[in-house]
Motif scaffolding. Structure first.
Motif, PDB file in Angstrom:
ATOM      1  N   GLY A   1     -18.410 -14.499  -2.366  1.00  0.00           N
ATOM      2  CA  GLY A   1     -19.562 -14.463  -3.253  1.00  0.00           C
ATOM      3  C   GLY A   1     -19.273 -14.081  -4.694  1.00  0.00           C
ATOM      4  N   HIS A   2     -18.002 -13.792  -5.011  1.00  0.00           N
ATOM      5  CA  HIS A   2     -17.656 -13.470  -6.393  1.00  0.00           C
ATOM      6  C   HIS A   2     -17.616 -14.750  -7.227  1.00  0.00           C
ATOM      7  N   LYS A   3     -17.872 -14.622  -8.519  1.00  0.00           N
ATOM      8  CA  LYS A   3     -17.847 -15.780  -9.421  1.00  0.00           C
ATOM      9  C   LYS A   3     -16.543 -15.768 -10.216  1.00  0.00           C
ATOM     10  N   ILE A   4     -15.968 -16.956 -10.402  1.00  0.00           N
ATOM     11  CA  ILE A   4     -14.662 -17.098 -11.040  1.00  0.00           C
ATOM     12  C   ILE A   4     -14.805 -17.840 -12.374  1.00  0.00           C
ATOM     13  N   PHE A   5     -14.281 -17.214 -13.428  1.00  0.00           N
ATOM     14  CA  PHE A   5     -14.332 -17.805 -14.761  1.00  0.00           C
ATOM     15  C   PHE A   5     -12.931 -17.827 -15.370  1.00  0.00           C
ATOM     16  N   LEU A   6     -12.603 -18.916 -16.048  1.00  0.00           N
ATOM     17  CA  LEU A   6     -11.400 -18.919 -16.866  1.00  0.00           C
ATOM     18  C   LEU A   6     -11.691 -18.162 -18.149  1.00  0.00           C
ATOM     19  N   SER A   7     -10.662 -17.519 -18.683  1.00  0.00           N
ATOM     20  CA  SER A   7     -10.770 -16.831 -19.971  1.00  0.00           C
ATOM     21  C   SER A   7      -9.477 -17.125 -20.717  1.00  0.00           C
ATOM     22  N   THR A   8      -9.498 -18.114 -21.593  1.00  0.00           N
ATOM     23  CA  THR A   8      -8.247 -18.607 -22.161  1.00  0.00           C
ATOM     24  C   THR A   8      -8.326 -18.889 -23.655  1.00  0.00           C
TER      25      THR A   8
END
Length: 279
Positions: free
Chosen positions: A37-44
């Motif tokens: 249930g965690h949300k995954i985001f790129l940070s680049t």
């Protein structure tokens, strides 16, 4: 545990340049965290055009790209800011006059000088010397020679990336950066040149995180940032929990709440398991 918003840097955090791949353990950890249930985001710091399809195929809930200048949630653009034109044109002229290789990172495509073009095309083709194949592959990735840039493309520039062996000229460039912009440079041992970024002051990965939490109505305390380099400093300081890779810069290690193992030693997966984000 509350469901977390996890912000993951690409280079040196998710993507291992020594092995030229994403560790399988990192992919598995991300998939497992997503299933919980965690949300995954790129940070680049990369612009969209430089993000490999393998990375885009991960189960992403959004992206902070170009160091916060462009922000997506799901596939929706929620924020974008572009370069002030007067400052941009002045910096371009200085870089051209002083033989500094650069990429003008746009919202959807990049324009590169010959030095930067050869550097990135060599990486894409693993140093293949076929120039026509290089041009075709770079165009496929929405990367084009600077000479092909049109006036309307200048208005869509969000960040300048530096790729040069000319250290002295690069140092002079950074002394000329106006107050409305900010930047940094460092020696890239992998590419054997000097890398740098010049971005809009006040726009960082950290502000990108804030845009996303505001949009989703989530608390900062429910965010986790994982990174390794100088452009991760701001997001590491802002996130509810900050994690630096074992291979990260000393400044990032000092700013982080936790230092995990090296990327080549499954550092991303180790951090996920340590904080029970994944099994």
């Amino acid at each position: 545990m509350n469901h977390k918003l996890i912000f993951i840097d690409i280079d040196g955090t998710l993507f291992d340049h020594k092995k030229d791949d994403i560790p399988e353990s990192a992919k598995e950890a991300i998939l497992n965290a997503k299933s919980k249930g965690h949300k995954i985001f790129l940070s680049t710091g990369r612009p969209y055009a430089d993000i490999d399809q393998e990375i885009l195929n991960l189960p992403l809930d959004g992206m902070i790209i170009s160091c916060g200048a462009v922000v997506y949630v799901e596939n929706k653009l929620i924020y974008c800011t572009t370069y002030p034109q007067k400052e941009l044109i002045s910096l371009i002229q200085f870089m051209l006059d002083n033989n500094i290789g650069f990429s003008l990172d746009g919202i959807h495509k990049n324009h590169l000088t010959e030095e930067a073009f050869n550097c990135l095309s060599g990486l894409i083709l693993k140093n293949n010397e076929d120039s026509e194949l290089s041009r075709a592959m770079m165009a496929k990735n929405n990367c084009f020679p600077f000479e092909e840039m049109k006036k309307e493309d200048l208005k869509k520039v969000v960040k300048i990336s530096i790729f040069t062996k000319n250290k002295e000229a690069c140092e002079k460039l950074f002394q000329k950066i106006p107050d409305s912009l900010t930047g940094f440079m460092y020696k890239n041992n992998h590419l054997r040149l000097y890398n740098g970024e010049i971005s809009i002051k006040g726009i960082t990965k950290g502000t990108g995180l804030q845009k996303i939490t505001s949009y989703l109505n989530k608390a900062i305390n429910d965010t986790i940032a994982i990174g390794d380099s100088l452009n991760d400093l701001d997001i590491l300081k802002i996130a509810g929990l900050s994690i630096c890779m074992g291979n990260g810069a000393d400044e990032c290690k000092k700013a982080a709440d936790f230092v995990t193992k090296d990327i080549s030693d499954d550092g991303l997966a180790y951090a996920f398991k340590y904080f029970k984000l994944a099994d």
